[in-house]
Write a protein that holds these residues in place. Sequence first.
Motif, PDB file in Angstrom:
ATOM      1  N   ILE A 117       0.840  -1.200   0.000  1.00 27.71           N
ATOM      2  CA  ILE A 117       0.000   0.000   0.000  1.00 27.71           C
ATOM      3  C   ILE A 117       0.874   1.248   0.000  1.00 27.71           C
ATOM      4  O   ILE A 117       0.586   2.233  -0.695  1.00 27.71           O
ATOM      5  N   ASN A 118       1.967   1.216   0.766  1.00 28.08           N
ATOM      6  CA  ASN A 118       2.912   2.334   0.744  1.00 28.08           C
ATOM      7  C   ASN A 118       3.523   2.501  -0.640  1.00 28.08           C
ATOM      8  O   ASN A 118       3.793   3.617  -1.093  1.00 28.08           O
ATOM      9  N   GLU A 119       3.755   1.378  -1.323  1.00 31.90           N
ATOM     10  CA  GLU A 119       4.291   1.417  -2.685  1.00 31.90           C
ATOM     11  C   GLU A 119       3.302   2.104  -3.620  1.00 31.90           C
ATOM     12  O   GLU A 119       3.687   2.933  -4.454  1.00 31.90           O
ATOM     13  N   LEU A 120       2.022   1.772  -3.500  1.00 35.49           N
ATOM     14  CA  LEU A 120       1.010   2.416  -4.326  1.00 35.49           C
ATOM     15  C   LEU A 120       0.969   3.924  -4.069  1.00 35.49           C
ATOM     16  O   LEU A 120       0.853   4.728  -5.007  1.00 35.49           O
ATOM     17  N   MET A 121       1.060   4.308  -2.797  1.00 31.95           N
ATOM     18  CA  MET A 121       1.050   5.730  -2.462  1.00 31.95           C
ATOM     19  C   MET A 121       2.288   6.430  -3.004  1.00 31.95           C
ATOM     20  O   MET A 121       2.207   7.557  -3.508  1.00 31.95           O
ATOM     21  N   ARG A 122       3.430   5.747  -2.929  1.00 30.40           N
ATOM     22  CA  ARG A 122       4.676   6.355  -3.418  1.00 30.40           C
ATOM     23  C   ARG A 122       4.650   6.492  -4.931  1.00 30.40           C
ATOM     24  O   ARG A 122       4.958   7.554  -5.478  1.00 30.40           O
ATOM     25  N   TRP A 123       4.273   5.421  -5.632  1.00 35.55           N
ATOM     26  CA  TRP A 123       4.218   5.470  -7.095  1.00 35.55           C
ATOM     27  C   TRP A 123       3.275   6.565  -7.568  1.00 35.55           C
ATOM     28  O   TRP A 123       3.621   7.352  -8.452  1.00 35.55           O
ATOM     29  N   SER A 124       2.068   6.593  -7.011  1.00 27.93           N
ATOM     30  CA  SER A 124       1.057   7.555  -7.478  1.00 27.93           C
ATOM     31  C   SER A 124       1.473   8.992  -7.195  1.00 27.93           C
ATOM     32  O   SER A 124       1.235   9.888  -8.021  1.00 27.93           O
ATOM     33  N   SER A 125       2.107   9.220  -6.054  1.00 29.42           N
ATOM     34  CA  SER A 125       2.527  10.570  -5.694  1.00 29.42           C
ATOM     35  C   SER A 125       3.770  11.005  -6.462  1.00 29.42           C
ATOM     36  O   SER A 125       3.805  12.094  -7.042  1.00 29.42           O
ATOM     37  N   TYR A 126       4.782  10.155  -6.484  1.00 27.88           N
ATOM     38  CA  TYR A 126       6.065  10.515  -7.108  1.00 27.88           C
ATOM     39  C   TYR A 126       5.913  10.742  -8.607  1.00 27.88           C
ATOM     40  O   TYR A 126       6.478  11.688  -9.167  1.00 27.88           O
ATOM     41  N   TYR A 127       5.139   9.881  -9.280  1.00 27.64           N
ATOM     42  CA  TYR A 127       4.985   9.988 -10.736  1.00 27.64           C
ATOM     43  C   TYR A 127       3.748  10.798 -11.142  1.00 27.64           C
ATOM     44  O   TYR A 127       3.481  10.934 -12.331  1.00 27.64           O
ATOM     45  N   GLU A 128       3.015  11.329 -10.153  1.00 30.00           N
ATOM     46  CA  GLU A 128       1.822  12.141 -10.413  1.00 30.00           C
ATOM     47  C   GLU A 128       0.864  11.438 -11.380  1.00 30.00           C
ATOM     48  O   GLU A 128       0.535  11.941 -12.453  1.00 30.00           O
ATOM     49  N   LEU A 129       0.400  10.283 -10.964  1.00 32.17           N
ATOM     50  CA  LEU A 129      -0.545   9.497 -11.755  1.00 32.17           C
ATOM     51  C   LEU A 129      -1.583   8.881 -10.821  1.00 32.17           C
ATOM     52  O   LEU A 129      -1.494   9.031  -9.602  1.00 32.17           O
ATOM     53  N   HIS A 130      -2.555   8.219 -11.392  1.00 32.00           N
ATOM     54  CA  HIS A 130      -3.560   7.530 -10.580  1.00 32.00           C
ATOM     55  C   HIS A 130      -3.441   6.027 -10.803  1.00 32.00           C
ATOM     56  O   HIS A 130      -3.281   5.564 -11.944  1.00 32.00           O
ATOM     57  N   ILE A 131      -3.535   5.277  -9.711  1.00 32.32           N
ATOM     58  CA  ILE A 131      -3.486   3.815  -9.781  1.00 32.32           C
ATOM     59  C   ILE A 131      -4.843   3.267  -9.366  1.00 32.32           C
ATOM     60  O   ILE A 131      -5.376   3.618  -8.309  1.00 32.32           O
ATOM     61  N   HIS A 132      -5.406   2.427 -10.226  1.00 30.44           N
ATOM     62  CA  HIS A 132      -6.645   1.731  -9.886  1.00 30.44           C
ATOM     63  C   HIS A 132      -6.360   0.240  -9.847  1.00 30.44           C
ATOM     64  O   HIS A 132      -5.882  -0.332 -10.835  1.00 30.44           O
ATOM     65  N   THR A 133      -6.618  -0.368  -8.707  1.00 30.18           N
ATOM     66  CA  THR A 133      -6.302  -1.779  -8.546  1.00 30.18           C
ATOM     67  C   THR A 133      -7.561  -2.593  -8.273  1.00 30.18           C
ATOM     68  O   THR A 133      -8.637  -2.037  -8.027  1.00 30.18           O
ATOM     69  N   VAL A 134      -7.426  -3.909  -8.323  1.00 33.71           N
ATOM     70  CA  VAL A 134      -8.561  -4.818  -8.163  1.00 33.71           C
ATOM     71  C   VAL A 134      -8.249  -5.817  -7.058  1.00 33.71           C
ATOM     72  O   VAL A 134      -7.148  -6.375  -7.003  1.00 33.71           O
ATOM     73  N   LEU A 135      -9.222  -6.032  -6.171  1.00 30.82           N
ATOM     74  CA  LEU A 135      -9.059  -6.998  -5.079  1.00 30.82           C
ATOM     75  C   LEU A 135     -10.383  -7.698  -4.831  1.00 30.82           C
ATOM     76  O   LEU A 135     -11.451  -7.063  -4.850  1.00 30.82           O
ATOM     77  N   HIS A 136     -10.344  -9.009  -4.582  1.00 33.24           N
ATOM     78  CA  HIS A 136     -11.549  -9.784  -4.312  1.00 33.24           C
ATOM     79  C   HIS A 136     -12.107  -9.474  -2.926  1.00 33.24           C
ATOM     80  O   HIS A 136     -11.376  -9.092  -2.008  1.00 33.24           O
ATOM     81  N   LEU A 137     -13.411  -9.652  -2.785  1.00 33.62           N
ATOM     82  CA  LEU A 137     -14.045  -9.658  -1.470  1.00 33.62           C
ATOM     83  C   LEU A 137     -14.040 -11.072  -0.915  1.00 33.62           C
ATOM     84  O   LEU A 137     -13.941 -12.047  -1.664  1.00 33.62           O
ATOM     85  N   ASN A 138     -14.163 -11.192   0.409  1.00 30.76           N
ATOM     86  CA  ASN A 138     -14.288 -12.509   1.021  1.00 30.76           C
ATOM     87  C   ASN A 138     -15.546 -13.205   0.510  1.00 30.76           C
ATOM     88  O   ASN A 138     -16.570 -12.552   0.276  1.00 30.76           O
ATOM     89  N   LYS A 139     -15.494 -14.515   0.388  1.00 31.15           N
ATOM     90  CA  LYS A 139     -16.663 -15.260  -0.080  1.00 31.15           C
ATOM     91  C   LYS A 139     -17.808 -15.234   0.926  1.00 31.15           C
ATOM     92  O   LYS A 139     -18.976 -15.237   0.557  1.00 31.15           O
ATOM     93  N   GLY A 140     -17.459 -15.194   2.224  1.00 28.13           N
ATOM     94  CA  GLY A 140     -18.497 -15.282   3.248  1.00 28.13           C
ATOM     95  C   GLY A 140     -19.121 -13.966   3.646  1.00 28.13           C
ATOM     96  O   GLY A 140     -20.158 -13.934   4.294  1.00 28.13           O
ATOM     97  N   ASP A 141     -18.487 -12.826   3.308  1.00 37.06           N
ATOM     98  CA  ASP A 141     -19.046 -11.519   3.659  1.00 37.06           C
ATOM     99  C   ASP A 141     -18.618 -10.493   2.618  1.00 37.06           C
ATOM    100  O   ASP A 141     -18.065 -10.833   1.584  1.00 37.06           O
ATOM    101  N   ASP A 142     -18.897  -9.228   2.912  1.00 34.59           N
ATOM    102  CA  ASP A 142     -18.572  -8.165   1.961  1.00 34.59           C
ATOM    103  C   ASP A 142     -17.347  -7.375   2.384  1.00 34.59           C
ATOM    104  O   ASP A 142     -17.236  -6.177   2.108  1.00 34.59           O
TER     105      ASP A 142
END
Length: 356
Positions: free
Chosen positions: A182-207
Amino acid sequence: MIHSDMAMPNNLKIDEEKYKSILKYIKLNVTDKYDFPQEIVQIDGITIATLGNFSASTGKPKSKKTFNVSAIVASALSGKEVLKYKANLPACKNKILYIDTEQSKCHCHKVLHRILSLAGLPTDQENDRIEFFVLREYTPDQRRDIIRWALHEENNIGLVVIDGIRDLIHDINSPSESLDIINELMRWSSYYELHIHTVLHLNKGDDNTRGHVGSELNNKAETVLQISKNMENGNISEVRAMHIRDKEFTPFAFEIGKDSLPHLVNDYQFKINKRDKLTSYVDMTEQQHRSALEITFQNGPVVGYQALLDALKKGYDSIGYARGRNTLVNLCKFLLQHEAILKDGRGYSFNEKFSI
């Protein structure tokens, strides 16, 4: 504290110089002026993505998360509204880097073809504004190194998609690894002045988003979108804000057409689950109030106090908040105080610009 350079080892001098350089970069001065991050993706005029930040799409398997991301990228490529997304990358940062960590080249080719089709761009020739990398065969460390080099080599990237972030770490439940990525995402997006959109699954048993990395993502992301499959029609997916820094947008739904592309479902009715029903109007989100008030005033302004209470009952019943007259009276006072409802003589109207 060291008072003399004579007592300072050479390597510590180097560290001190680095520290001074970093200190100069990170220090905030009240006399300096700082531009607000450029807004690059909106839904109905509500900002969900800015340069220098990161966001995410989450959902359970087969909820059509990648279709949703394809619409965002297609809008960024074309400048057109796709589904509900309206993206606008600056001319100096109009390139897109798309990273897929889990699918084969065959499946990734379908995604790229879909993006270009949604953008109304040719699919029989290369587009120099999008780079699509398939990292399925690499280790988590190698994937991160490849992303680092890609960002270092290309100066014009404004949007990065990482589908999915889980494959950039070894253990999804490791607090240290999760914090690092997560720190890497913050560093990349800030240092290179860009936006990062990522994808992550939800748990099967809840949201809840999966693992410790999901918790970190919820805490640090600018926006987290939740994509859910309609339980009665698996071809329809719903999109709503799980977390957002701006005010919430009105949820929308899309379905996959015969052309294998996502299409907006107009006038879609969202059902409220029993577990989503709230016990107090004070605890409701702005979007929940907005949804109820849109039903309340669906026929325009209401004349008379009793007519207003009747309309409020109908509106809030529609979102699962069924209450008696006493509660509706207090709810009405609450909405008037927050200027969600405006009074003019005996008439009452809905103020769509309200904020709670």
